[in-house]
Write an enzyme that holds these catalytic residues in place. Structure first.
Site: not given
Length: 323
Positions: A265-268
Protein backbone atom coordinates in the site's frame (compact mmCIF):
# COMPACT_ATOMS: atom_id res chain seq x y z
CA UNK A 1 -2.67 5.15 26.88
CA UNK A 2 0.34 2.82 26.79
CA UNK A 3 2.34 2.07 29.88
CA UNK A 4 6.08 2.51 29.36
CA UNK A 5 8.62 1.14 31.80
CA UNK A 6 12.11 2.52 31.29
CA UNK A 7 15.17 1.46 33.21
CA UNK A 8 18.31 3.58 33.19
CA UNK A 9 18.95 6.76 31.27
CA UNK A 10 22.62 6.11 30.73
CA UNK A 11 22.07 4.89 27.15
CA UNK A 12 20.39 6.93 24.43
CA UNK A 13 17.31 5.78 23.60
CA UNK A 14 13.28 -3.44 15.02
CA UNK A 15 11.02 -4.09 12.36
CA UNK A 16 11.33 -7.58 11.13
CA UNK A 17 14.85 -8.08 9.91
CA UNK A 18 12.81 -10.38 7.72
CA UNK A 19 12.75 -14.00 8.83
CA UNK A 20 15.54 -13.51 11.37
CA UNK A 21 13.70 -13.59 14.66
CA UNK A 22 16.12 -15.87 16.50
CA UNK A 23 19.25 -15.22 14.49
CA UNK A 24 22.47 -13.58 15.57
CA UNK A 25 24.93 -11.95 13.21
CA UNK A 26 28.39 -13.46 13.55
CA UNK A 27 31.78 -13.22 11.94
CA UNK A 28 33.35 -16.47 10.80
CA UNK A 29 35.38 -18.02 13.57
CA UNK A 30 35.28 -17.11 17.21
CA UNK A 31 35.84 -13.83 18.99
CA UNK A 32 39.26 -12.56 19.85
CA UNK A 33 40.97 -14.05 22.86
CA UNK A 34 41.30 -10.53 24.25
CA UNK A 35 39.74 -10.04 27.68
CA UNK A 36 38.52 -6.54 26.80
CA UNK A 37 34.82 -5.89 27.27
CA UNK A 38 32.52 -5.73 24.27
CA UNK A 39 29.20 -3.98 23.76
CA UNK A 40 26.11 -6.10 22.97
CA UNK A 41 22.47 -5.37 22.14
CA UNK A 42 19.51 -7.69 22.68
CA UNK A 43 15.88 -7.10 21.70
CA UNK A 44 13.00 -9.26 22.90
CA UNK A 45 9.32 -9.45 21.94
CA UNK A 46 7.05 -11.96 23.64
CA UNK A 47 3.72 -12.37 25.46
CA UNK A 48 3.81 -10.46 28.73
CA UNK A 49 4.14 -12.32 32.01
CA UNK A 50 5.76 -11.91 35.40
CA UNK A 51 9.51 -12.48 35.59
CA UNK A 52 10.74 -11.63 32.09
CA UNK A 53 12.94 -8.73 33.18
CA UNK A 54 14.38 -10.77 36.03
CA UNK A 55 15.23 -13.73 33.77
CA UNK A 56 16.85 -11.50 31.12
CA UNK A 57 18.89 -9.65 33.75
CA UNK A 58 19.88 -12.87 35.51
CA UNK A 59 21.07 -14.47 32.28
CA UNK A 60 23.30 -11.49 31.39
CA UNK A 61 24.65 -11.18 34.93
CA UNK A 62 25.29 -14.93 35.26
CA UNK A 63 27.68 -14.70 32.30
CA UNK A 64 29.53 -11.75 33.78
CA UNK A 65 27.72 -9.17 31.68
CA UNK A 66 26.77 -5.72 32.93
CA UNK A 67 23.56 -4.05 31.73
CA UNK A 68 24.20 -0.44 30.70
CA UNK A 69 20.59 0.42 29.96
CA UNK A 70 17.25 -1.20 29.27
CA UNK A 71 14.10 0.00 27.55
CA UNK A 72 10.86 -1.84 28.26
CA UNK A 73 7.40 -1.28 26.80
CA UNK A 74 4.24 -3.05 27.89
CA UNK A 75 1.13 -1.63 26.18
CA UNK A 76 -1.82 -1.14 28.48
CA UNK A 77 -4.42 -3.93 28.31
CA UNK A 78 -2.37 -5.89 25.77
CA UNK A 79 -0.58 -9.13 26.57
CA UNK A 80 2.72 -8.22 24.93
CA UNK A 81 6.20 -7.32 26.16
CA UNK A 82 9.00 -5.47 24.36
CA UNK A 83 12.53 -4.85 25.58
CA UNK A 84 15.90 -3.67 24.35
CA UNK A 85 19.00 -4.19 26.50
CA UNK A 86 22.50 -2.82 26.00
CA UNK A 87 25.22 -4.58 27.96
CA UNK A 88 28.97 -5.04 28.30
CA UNK A 89 30.46 -8.53 28.35
CA UNK A 90 33.74 -10.38 28.00
CA UNK A 91 33.61 -12.47 24.78
CA UNK A 92 36.13 -14.90 26.28
CA UNK A 93 33.92 -15.62 29.29
CA UNK A 94 30.70 -15.48 27.25
CA UNK A 95 31.48 -16.86 23.75
CA UNK A 96 29.09 -15.88 21.02
CA UNK A 97 27.74 -19.38 20.43
CA UNK A 98 26.93 -19.65 24.13
CA UNK A 99 25.24 -16.25 24.02
CA UNK A 100 23.07 -17.37 21.11
CA UNK A 101 22.11 -20.55 22.99
CA UNK A 102 21.31 -18.64 26.18
CA UNK A 103 18.99 -16.18 24.49
CA UNK A 104 17.42 -18.94 22.39
CA UNK A 105 16.57 -20.83 25.58
CA UNK A 106 14.92 -17.69 26.98
CA UNK A 107 13.01 -17.31 23.72
CA UNK A 108 11.62 -20.83 24.11
CA UNK A 109 10.84 -20.26 27.78
CA UNK A 110 8.73 -17.18 27.05
CA UNK A 111 7.41 -18.20 23.59
CA UNK A 112 9.07 -15.14 22.08
CA UNK A 113 8.07 -13.76 18.72
CA UNK A 114 11.46 -12.14 18.30
CA UNK A 115 14.80 -12.40 20.06
CA UNK A 116 17.80 -10.83 18.34
CA UNK A 117 21.29 -10.23 19.66
CA UNK A 118 23.94 -8.12 17.98
CA UNK A 119 27.54 -7.32 18.87
CA UNK A 120 28.49 -4.29 16.73
CA UNK A 121 32.25 -4.63 17.20
CA UNK A 122 32.29 -8.29 16.12
CA UNK A 123 29.41 -8.67 13.71
CA UNK A 124 29.57 -7.81 10.02
CA UNK A 125 27.90 -4.57 9.10
CA UNK A 126 24.50 -4.72 7.46
CA UNK A 127 24.77 -4.88 3.67
CA UNK A 128 22.45 -2.42 1.98
CA UNK A 129 21.49 -1.36 -1.52
CA UNK A 130 20.47 2.24 -2.16
CA UNK A 131 17.86 3.10 -4.80
CA UNK A 132 17.74 6.68 -6.06
CA UNK A 133 16.30 8.76 -8.87
CA UNK A 134 17.30 12.23 -10.08
CA UNK A 135 17.31 14.07 -6.76
CA UNK A 136 20.70 13.75 -5.06
CA UNK A 137 20.23 15.26 -1.62
CA UNK A 138 19.40 12.09 0.36
CA UNK A 139 21.80 9.90 -1.62
CA UNK A 140 24.73 12.31 -1.18
CA UNK A 141 23.99 12.70 2.52
CA UNK A 142 23.98 8.92 3.08
CA UNK A 143 27.23 8.50 1.16
CA UNK A 144 29.01 11.16 3.22
CA UNK A 145 27.65 9.83 6.52
CA UNK A 146 28.87 6.36 5.48
CA UNK A 147 32.30 7.74 4.56
CA UNK A 148 32.58 9.41 7.96
CA UNK A 149 31.65 6.20 9.76
CA UNK A 150 28.33 7.52 11.06
CA UNK A 151 26.25 4.83 9.35
CA UNK A 152 27.08 1.26 10.44
CA UNK A 153 26.44 -0.29 7.02
CA UNK A 154 28.23 -1.63 3.98
CA UNK A 155 26.87 -0.10 0.77
CA UNK A 156 26.95 -2.84 -1.87
CA UNK A 157 25.55 -0.78 -4.75
CA UNK A 158 23.56 2.25 -5.84
CA UNK A 159 20.77 1.62 -8.34
CA UNK A 160 19.05 4.42 -10.22
CA UNK A 161 16.57 5.01 -13.01
CA UNK A 162 18.45 8.25 -13.72
CA UNK A 163 21.69 8.27 -15.69
CA UNK A 164 24.51 10.27 -14.12
CA UNK A 165 27.51 11.45 -16.13
CA UNK A 166 31.05 10.21 -15.41
CA UNK A 167 32.19 13.53 -13.95
CA UNK A 168 29.32 14.10 -11.56
CA UNK A 169 29.94 14.32 -7.83
CA UNK A 170 28.05 11.11 -7.08
CA UNK A 171 29.81 9.00 -9.71
CA UNK A 172 33.26 10.25 -8.72
CA UNK A 173 32.53 9.46 -5.08
CA UNK A 174 31.28 5.95 -5.88
CA UNK A 175 34.28 5.21 -8.10
CA UNK A 176 36.72 6.34 -5.40
CA UNK A 177 35.06 4.03 -2.91
CA UNK A 178 34.53 1.07 -5.27
CA UNK A 179 30.75 1.15 -4.93
CA UNK A 180 29.02 -0.05 -8.13
CA UNK A 181 26.48 2.25 -9.79
CA UNK A 182 23.77 0.62 -11.88
CA UNK A 183 21.63 2.68 -14.23
CA UNK A 184 18.39 0.89 -15.10
CA UNK A 185 16.27 2.85 -17.54
CA UNK A 186 12.72 2.08 -16.40
CA UNK A 187 9.45 2.51 -18.24
CA UNK A 188 5.81 2.04 -17.26
CA UNK A 189 5.89 -1.29 -19.08
CA UNK A 190 9.23 -2.45 -17.67
CA UNK A 191 10.35 -1.47 -14.17
CA UNK A 192 13.49 -3.67 -14.53
CA UNK A 193 12.63 -5.31 -11.20
CA UNK A 194 14.04 -8.70 -12.15
CA UNK A 195 17.47 -7.15 -12.79
CA UNK A 196 17.19 -5.12 -9.63
CA UNK A 197 16.47 -8.21 -7.55
CA UNK A 198 19.59 -9.90 -8.89
CA UNK A 199 21.68 -6.88 -7.86
CA UNK A 200 20.35 -6.77 -4.29
CA UNK A 201 20.18 -10.51 -3.65
CA UNK A 202 22.82 -10.47 -0.91
CA UNK A 203 21.72 -7.28 0.88
CA UNK A 204 20.18 -7.20 4.36
CA UNK A 205 17.79 -4.34 3.57
CA UNK A 206 17.15 -1.65 0.97
CA UNK A 207 16.98 2.12 1.27
CA UNK A 208 14.95 4.30 -1.09
CA UNK A 209 16.79 7.64 -1.16
CA UNK A 210 14.05 9.55 -3.00
CA UNK A 211 13.54 6.74 -5.50
CA UNK A 212 10.59 7.95 -7.54
CA UNK A 213 9.35 4.56 -8.69
CA UNK A 214 6.76 2.31 -7.06
CA UNK A 215 8.06 -1.13 -6.11
CA UNK A 216 5.55 -3.82 -6.98
CA UNK A 217 4.09 -6.29 -4.52
CA UNK A 218 5.85 -9.06 -6.42
CA UNK A 219 9.21 -7.29 -5.93
CA UNK A 220 8.60 -6.85 -2.20
CA UNK A 221 7.49 -10.46 -1.71
CA UNK A 222 10.40 -11.85 -3.74
CA UNK A 223 12.98 -9.68 -1.97
CA UNK A 224 11.47 -10.69 1.37
CA UNK A 225 13.46 -8.26 3.52
CA UNK A 226 12.86 -4.75 4.79
CA UNK A 227 12.79 -1.69 2.55
CA UNK A 228 13.05 1.76 4.13
CA UNK A 229 11.63 4.81 2.34
CA UNK A 230 11.76 8.58 2.84
CA UNK A 231 9.34 11.18 1.57
CA UNK A 232 8.33 14.72 2.36
CA UNK A 233 5.73 15.23 5.05
CA UNK A 234 3.35 17.21 2.83
CA UNK A 235 1.23 14.18 1.96
CA UNK A 236 -1.65 13.64 1.57
CA UNK A 237 -2.56 17.29 1.00
CA UNK A 238 -0.11 18.03 -1.79
CA UNK A 239 0.07 15.14 -4.23
CA UNK A 240 1.61 14.90 -7.67
CA UNK A 241 4.33 17.05 -9.18
CA UNK A 242 6.17 19.81 -7.31
CA UNK A 243 4.56 19.33 -3.89
CA UNK A 244 6.87 21.88 -2.27
CA UNK A 245 5.60 24.66 -4.53
CA UNK A 246 2.03 23.54 -3.93
CA UNK A 247 2.57 23.75 -0.17
CA UNK A 248 4.46 27.04 -0.42
CA UNK A 249 1.69 28.60 -2.49
CA UNK A 250 -0.84 27.36 0.06
CA UNK A 251 1.06 29.14 2.85
CA UNK A 252 1.65 26.16 5.11
CA UNK A 253 3.42 26.89 8.39
CA UNK A 254 4.67 23.41 9.23
CA UNK A 255 6.60 21.02 6.99
CA UNK A 256 8.07 17.60 7.68
CA UNK A 257 9.56 14.32 6.51
CA UNK A 258 8.54 10.71 7.12
CA UNK A 259 10.64 7.55 6.97
CA UNK A 260 8.72 4.27 6.91
CA UNK A 261 8.84 0.66 5.82
CA UNK A 262 7.64 -0.01 2.29
CA UNK A 263 4.52 -2.12 1.91
CA UNK A 264 2.25 -2.86 -1.04
CA UNK A 265 0.00 0.00 0.00
CA UNK A 266 1.69 3.19 -1.24
CA UNK A 267 3.28 5.36 1.47
CA UNK A 268 1.33 3.56 4.19
CA UNK A 269 3.93 1.29 5.78
CA UNK A 270 4.83 1.37 9.50
CA UNK A 271 6.49 4.65 10.41
CA UNK A 272 10.02 4.63 11.80
CA UNK A 273 10.80 8.32 12.12
CA UNK A 274 9.19 11.70 11.49
CA UNK A 275 10.58 15.23 11.74
CA UNK A 276 8.95 18.64 11.45
CA UNK A 277 10.03 22.26 11.14
CA UNK A 278 8.20 25.57 11.06
CA UNK A 279 8.23 27.81 8.01
CA UNK A 280 6.93 31.33 7.79
CA UNK A 281 6.05 34.20 5.49
CA UNK A 282 9.75 35.11 5.51
CA UNK A 283 10.64 31.93 3.59
CA UNK A 284 10.85 32.07 -0.17
CA UNK A 285 10.42 28.97 -2.31
CA UNK A 286 14.17 28.27 -2.29
CA UNK A 287 14.52 28.35 1.51
CA UNK A 288 11.27 26.37 1.81
CA UNK A 289 12.67 23.58 -0.39
CA UNK A 290 16.03 23.64 1.42
CA UNK A 291 14.34 23.15 4.79
CA UNK A 292 12.25 20.30 3.40
CA UNK A 293 15.27 18.54 1.90
CA UNK A 294 17.26 18.96 5.12
CA UNK A 295 14.47 17.26 7.04
CA UNK A 296 14.44 14.37 4.56
CA UNK A 297 18.20 13.87 4.94
CA UNK A 298 18.10 13.87 8.72
CA UNK A 299 14.97 11.76 8.98
CA UNK A 300 16.25 9.01 6.67
CA UNK A 301 19.66 8.84 8.36
CA UNK A 302 18.09 8.64 11.81
CA UNK A 303 15.68 5.91 10.70
CA UNK A 304 18.56 3.87 9.30
CA UNK A 305 20.60 4.22 12.49
CA UNK A 306 17.61 3.18 14.59
CA UNK A 307 17.11 0.12 12.40
CA UNK A 308 20.78 -0.90 12.51
CA UNK A 309 20.88 -0.42 16.28
CA UNK A 310 17.86 -2.73 16.73
CA UNK A 311 15.68 0.06 18.06
CA UNK A 312 12.67 -0.68 15.82
CA UNK A 313 10.14 -3.41 16.59
CA UNK A 314 6.78 -4.17 14.95
CA UNK A 315 3.76 -3.20 17.03
CA UNK A 316 0.21 -4.23 16.15
CA UNK A 317 -0.67 -4.41 12.44
CA UNK A 318 0.89 -1.22 11.11
CA UNK A 319 2.79 0.50 13.90
CA UNK A 320 6.27 0.37 15.40
CA UNK A 321 7.93 0.54 18.77
CA UNK A 322 11.08 2.67 18.43
CA UNK A 323 13.29 2.64 21.51
Amino acid sequence: MALTRRISSSIPHYFGFAERSFKSYKLPGGPSSSSSLTHGIHVFHCPDQVGIVAKLSERIASRGGNILGADIFVPEKKNVFYSRNEFLFDPVKWPREQMDEDFLNLSKLFSATRSVVRVPDLDPKFKIGILASKQDHCLVDLLHRWQEGRLPVEITCVISNHERGPNTHVIRFLERNNIPYHYLNTTKENKREGEMLELVLDTDFLVLARYMQILSGNFLRTYGKDVINIHHGLLPSFKGGNPSKQAFDAGVKLIGATSHFVTEELDSGPIIEQMVERVSHRDNLESFVQKSENLERQCLAKAMRSYCELRVLPYEENRTVVF
